[in-house]
Design a protein around this motif. Structure first.
Motif, PDB file in Angstrom:
ATOM      1  N   ILE A 273      43.218  41.017  40.854  1.00 44.81           N
ATOM      2  CA  ILE A 273      42.854  40.711  39.463  1.00 44.81           C
ATOM      3  C   ILE A 273      42.737  39.192  39.342  1.00 44.81           C
ATOM      4  CG2 ILE A 273      43.587  40.796  37.042  1.00 44.81           C
ATOM      5  CD1 ILE A 273      45.077  43.375  37.693  1.00 44.81           C
ATOM      6  N   MET A 274      41.555  38.783  38.863  1.00 43.52           N
ATOM      7  CA  MET A 274      41.382  37.350  38.597  1.00 43.52           C
ATOM      8  C   MET A 274      41.424  37.174  37.090  1.00 43.52           C
ATOM      9  SD  MET A 274      38.908  35.874  41.349  1.00 43.52           S
ATOM     10  CE  MET A 274      38.877  36.509  43.013  1.00 43.52           C
ATOM     11  N   LEU A 275      41.918  35.996  36.676  1.00 39.28           N
ATOM     12  CA  LEU A 275      42.110  35.786  35.237  1.00 39.28           C
ATOM     13  C   LEU A 275      41.624  34.400  34.823  1.00 39.28           C
ATOM     14  CD1 LEU A 275      43.513  36.650  32.497  1.00 39.28           C
ATOM     15  CD2 LEU A 275      45.581  35.558  33.399  1.00 39.28           C
ATOM     16  N   GLY A 276      40.881  34.402  33.728  1.00 40.57           N
ATOM     17  CA  GLY A 276      40.540  33.123  33.085  1.00 40.57           C
ATOM     18  C   GLY A 276      41.067  33.178  31.658  1.00 40.57           C
ATOM     19  N   VAL A 277      41.726  32.114  31.214  1.00 39.33           N
ATOM     20  CA  VAL A 277      42.241  32.072  29.839  1.00 39.33           C
ATOM     21  C   VAL A 277      41.843  30.735  29.226  1.00 39.33           C
ATOM     22  CG1 VAL A 277      44.305  32.073  28.386  1.00 39.33           C
ATOM     23  CG2 VAL A 277      44.259  33.453  30.466  1.00 39.33           C
ATOM     24  N   ASP A 369      46.379  38.064  40.267  1.00 37.13           N
ATOM     25  CA  ASP A 369      46.552  37.501  41.608  1.00 37.13           C
ATOM     26  C   ASP A 369      45.995  36.086  41.692  1.00 37.13           C
ATOM     27  OD1 ASP A 369      47.482  40.058  43.010  1.00 37.13           O
ATOM     28  OD2 ASP A 369      45.679  40.677  41.934  1.00 37.13           O
ATOM     29  N   VAL A 370      44.963  35.872  40.903  1.00 41.19           N
ATOM     30  CA  VAL A 370      44.335  34.547  40.943  1.00 41.19           C
ATOM     31  C   VAL A 370      44.052  34.110  39.508  1.00 41.19           C
ATOM     32  CG1 VAL A 370      42.306  33.221  41.683  1.00 41.19           C
ATOM     33  CG2 VAL A 370      43.169  35.084  43.128  1.00 41.19           C
ATOM     34  N   GLU A 429      36.908  32.802  46.617  1.00 42.68           N
ATOM     35  CA  GLU A 429      37.087  33.825  47.658  1.00 42.68           C
ATOM     36  C   GLU A 429      38.341  33.539  48.488  1.00 42.68           C
ATOM     37  OE1 GLU A 429      33.958  34.214  50.526  1.00 42.68           O
ATOM     38  OE2 GLU A 429      34.651  36.214  51.158  1.00 42.68           O
ATOM     39  N   ARG A 430      38.528  32.248  48.782  1.00 41.05           N
ATOM     40  CA  ARG A 430      39.703  31.867  49.564  1.00 41.05           C
ATOM     41  C   ARG A 430      40.974  32.247  48.814  1.00 41.05           C
ATOM     42  NH1 ARG A 430      41.832  26.130  50.900  1.00 41.05           N
ATOM     43  NH2 ARG A 430      43.674  26.791  52.057  1.00 41.05           N
ATOM     44  N   ALA A 431      40.991  31.977  47.494  1.00 40.66           N
ATOM     45  CA  ALA A 431      42.167  32.309  46.678  1.00 40.66           C
ATOM     46  C   ALA A 431      42.435  33.810  46.723  1.00 40.66           C
ATOM     47  CB  ALA A 431      41.957  31.850  45.246  1.00 40.66           C
ATOM     48  N   ALA A 432      41.345  34.578  46.671  1.00 38.56           N
ATOM     49  CA  ALA A 432      41.489  36.045  46.670  1.00 38.56           C
ATOM     50  C   ALA A 432      42.078  36.539  47.989  1.00 38.56           C
ATOM     51  CB  ALA A 432      40.136  36.693  46.418  1.00 38.56           C
TER      52      ALA A 432
END
Ligand code: G6P
Length: 754
Positions: A273-277, A369-370, A429-432
């Motif tokens: 799960i990637m998140l932008g806030v 996750d990111v 992608e690296r973060a994932a």
């Protein structure tokens, strides 16, 4: 608020509460969550604090009220002001200008007028609220004129300013048609705080380009109109933070952990799960992030079954055109990507145009996750810090734009240039794909920083730095036509050092020409109101910290009557031959030292002087217990010279010396001088430091007995051995005012307050 006002006043565009008006027109409020208010709450409660701010709605009038141990002071804005000051100048001129002109700033003269008007309203509200010698802390770009407006109204208070957003490079700032006014507005503060060193450096360079004030390191020598440095302004970085412990504890709560699990399930349990806030703002790089994410899906480097992006975009400044355009662009892009790549049960992007309470945010952070922070320019970015504080499990990865203030601090984040879409894709992608070990290593480093440097430390550091600044009175409007300057920076430093002395400070001053302006009729001489207030302030200090003394050639009774000095003031009259102390009913004489022989000598002197006075118009004799004085100030030039000569001859005949001042010849029968008297007084009191103010030649004797830990000040022109000089009685009063404040400050510090 107590009657004397609040010791600490925070001024910010918004109050830390949200107001609602029900159908019946009843106003109610509830605390709005925010780092700033939780940071300041403890100091506000301790310092009897007040918060001045806008209540968020048009034409909403409300009286100051108490909330959570502080006073909230609502400032009312009408609909036009909201449009021109808030949406216009603040958010459509300054905001884009200060964020590297990512959107074009609009310059409108009416907006500037409204900005000035509203800034004055905030300054006036703060001026009413703050206690004598208190502290005012002004926040952010909406209120940059408040510091100087407030200083004009209240030269006695310490003023801090903190800029929460970036300060742009000079070349960009210089576009602003009102650039000088904004800089002068900010320079009303004693301390100006920025998020990054780079912001402070941009500001200092702008000061050098636009004003004549010089800078040394981070300190600006603020010059008055005559080009004299009169005070210091410091511009430094104070990177803001969050309530780290509070957020950490929130994210560990059982219900929050359970909610995080539930969120993962609701999203279909994706691997990543990637998140932008963000506030939905063009500075946040939301479009760049979505573009990069869409391309990763397109390239097959990420797939919707394994990954999903949650984008929380909270509504913001919705009446400003650039924000409306951004919303359209973001929503179009999200719709297109979801249409192209989404599958039943697997949305590519979950786009949420809401804001959420802190519990839900904490759960989202724990579930993710990111986290993607891809701002094109950002003062600090607290989402990055909140994410870190929420991850007590040492998991997760943070992608962080180089163009945030946070990037200067957060070692362990994956840094990125969001303009470089290829790089952004690689880093996402690296973060994932970071291994749990790698996540842990990075998160631990990040947490060490965020958990230590929290927002309480930030506010403490700022306020302590502000308290330590030398605070100098600004030249006031003058009533008596005297020269206008306040004390020089060097003199202020010397006074601050004197006030900081461990031990008793003796504050001694001549009367005529120093505390009282010189007048033709000596009997109508009076301490000026400003000097009287300053003396009163010093007299209120404990006797172990400061004593006040007036040292004059006048006889004791006259000195007591004319000076009306505060209770407890020590009086030295007749150049030291008489001593007393001011009491509730007048004064107590301490000793008069006249022997029989001296009394008969004095009679001869007085007769001789009377005889001289009889021969010259405008010349008269004043009788004092230990001396007689010939006054010549109302005589002609020649008459005065002849009378003076005759008095000298008389003294010589009688075998005594003369003491000569401005248009006076005094003949004493006891051997004393202001210097001898001052020296004796200091010894008797055991004073560690002495301030002496004098204007006449007789005061030179007093200056002569002072040492290196003392401060000698000559008031007005003429030769002197004093170390410092001020031009007149008003500047003398200002100097005493400053010393009074510095002494108060010192004793507050000692008692552990302030
Ligand atoms: C930024 C500014 C704040 C502002 C906040 C929300 O963080 O630095 O001063 O309060 O955005 O913006 P708004 O316009 O809703 O107050």
């Amino acid at each position: 608020m107590s009657n004397e006002g609040n010791a600490l006043v925070v001024v910010a565009n918004r109050l830390p509460v949200d107001f609602t008006v029900d159908d019946a027109g009843e106003i109610s409020w509830k605390r709005s969550p925010g780092g700033l208010v939780s940071a300041l709450e403890p100091v506000m409660q301790q310092a009897d604090g007040a918060w001045v701010g806008w209540n968020g709605s048009p034409d909403l009038y409300a009286d100051p009220f108490e909330a959570d141990g502080m006073t909230l002071v609502p400032v009312t804005l009408n609909a036009d002001e909201i449009e021109q000051y808030y949406e216009g100048f603040s958010n459509d001129t300054l905001w884009p200008l200060y964020h590297d002109v990512i959107a074009p700033p609009a310059f409108h003269r009416q907006w500037w007028d409204a900005y000035r008007r509203v800034n004055r309203r905030f300054a006036e509200a703060a001026a009413v609220q703050v206690a004598t010698g208190g502290t005012v802390w002004v926040h952010d770009y909406q209120l940059q004129l408040v510091p100087s407006m407030l200083r004009e109204l209240r030269p006695d208070v310490r003023i801090g300013f903190f800029d929460h957003i970036p300060f742009p490079p000079y070349e960009i700032f210089a576009q602003l048609p009102w650039r000088r006014q904004v800089i002068e507005g900010l320079l009303g503060a004693d301390l100006i705080g920025f998020q990054r060193n780079g912001d402070a450096a941009n500001f200092l360079r702008t000061v050098r380009r636009l004003t004549r004030h010089s800078t040394r390191g981070q300190v600006i020598a603020f010059e008055d109109k005559t080009g004299r440095a009169v005070r210091e302004v410091r511009a430094s970085a104070f990177p803001i933070s969050i309530d780290s412990q509070g957020f950490d504890a929130l994210a560990r709560r059982e219900d929050v952990v359970a909610r995080a699990e539930q969120i993962r399930e609701e999203l279909g349990k994706p691997d990543i799960i990637m998140l932008g806030v963000d506030r939905l703002d063009y500075t946040k790089g939301i479009r760049h992030r979505i573009k990069a994410y869409g391309e990763l899906l397109h390239d097959g480097r990420l797939g919707v079954e394994e990954t999903t992006l949650v984008q929380v975009a909270s509504p913001s400044r919705e009446n400003v055109g650039a924000y409306q355009e951004l919303r359209d662009q973001v929503e179009t892009a999200v719709g297109r990507i979801n249409g192209d790549y989404g599958e039943l049960g697997h949305a590519a992007i979950h786009y949420l145009h809401h804001s959420y309470p802190p519990e839900e945010m904490a759960a989202l952070y724990r579930a993710s996750d990111v986290v993607l922070v891809t701002s094109l320019r950002d003062g600090m970015n607290l989402v990055a810090k909140e994410y870190i504080a929420a991850r007590s499990d040492d998991r997760g990865a943070l992608v962080l734009s180089e163009f945030t203030g946070a990037a200067d601090e957060l070692n362990g984040a994956l840094l990125v240039n969001p303009h470089d879409i290829d790089e952004l894709k690689d880093v996402i992608e690296r973060a994932a794909r970071l291994t749990p070990e790698e996540q842990r290593k990075r998160m631990r480093r990040l947490r060490r920083k965020v958990m230590t440097d929290d927002v309480a430390k930030w506010s403490r550091t700022f306020l302590e730095t502000l308290e330590a600044m030398p605070v100098v009175p600004v030249a006031p409007e003058l009533a008596d036509g005297d020269a206008t300057e306040g004390p020089s920076l060097e003199l202020v430093r010397a006074l601050d050092d004197l006030a900081a002395t461990d031990g008793l400070v003796l504050v001694a001053s001549d009367f005529d020409g120093v505390l009282a302006p010189l007048v033709d009729d000596p009997a109508s001489s009076r301490t000026s109101p400003r000097a009287a207030r300053a003396l009163g302030r010093i007299a209120r200090r404990p006797e172990s910290q400061a004593r006040l003394a007036l040292v004059s050639g006048r006889d004791l009774a006259t000195l007591a009557e004319l000076s009306r000095a505060p209770l407890g003031t020590l009086l030295i009259g007749s150049h030291g031959a008489e001593r007393g102390v001011v009491t509730a009913v007048g004064f107590d004489r301490r000793d008069v030292t006249v022997t029989e022989g001296q009394a008969s000598l004095l009679a001869h002197i007085t007769d001789g002087l009377e005889e001289i006075a009889g021969r010259h118009t405008g010349v008269w004799v004043e009788r004092k217990p230990t001396a007689s004085v010939l006054h010549t100030r109302k005589s002609t030039h020649d008459g005065a010279a002849q009378a003076t000569e005759a008095a000298r001859a008389l003294a010589e005949r009688l075998g005594v010396g003369t003491l000569e001042g401005k248009d006076v010849v005094e003949i004493q029968v006891v051997d004393t001088s202001k210097g001898k008297a001052l020296d004796a007084l200091r010894t008797e009191l055991g004073a560690v430091g002495v301030l002496y103010l004098g204007d006449d030649v007789t005061d030179e004797h007093a200056f002569a007995v002072l040492g290196s830990s003392d401060v000698s000040v000559k008031v007005g022109g003429g030769e002197t051995i004093a170390e410092y000089r001020v031009p007149g009685t008003t500047s003398a009063a200002l100097l005493l005012e400053h010393l009074g404040r510095a002494l108060e400050h010192r004793s507050k510090q000692r008692s552990g307050g302030a």
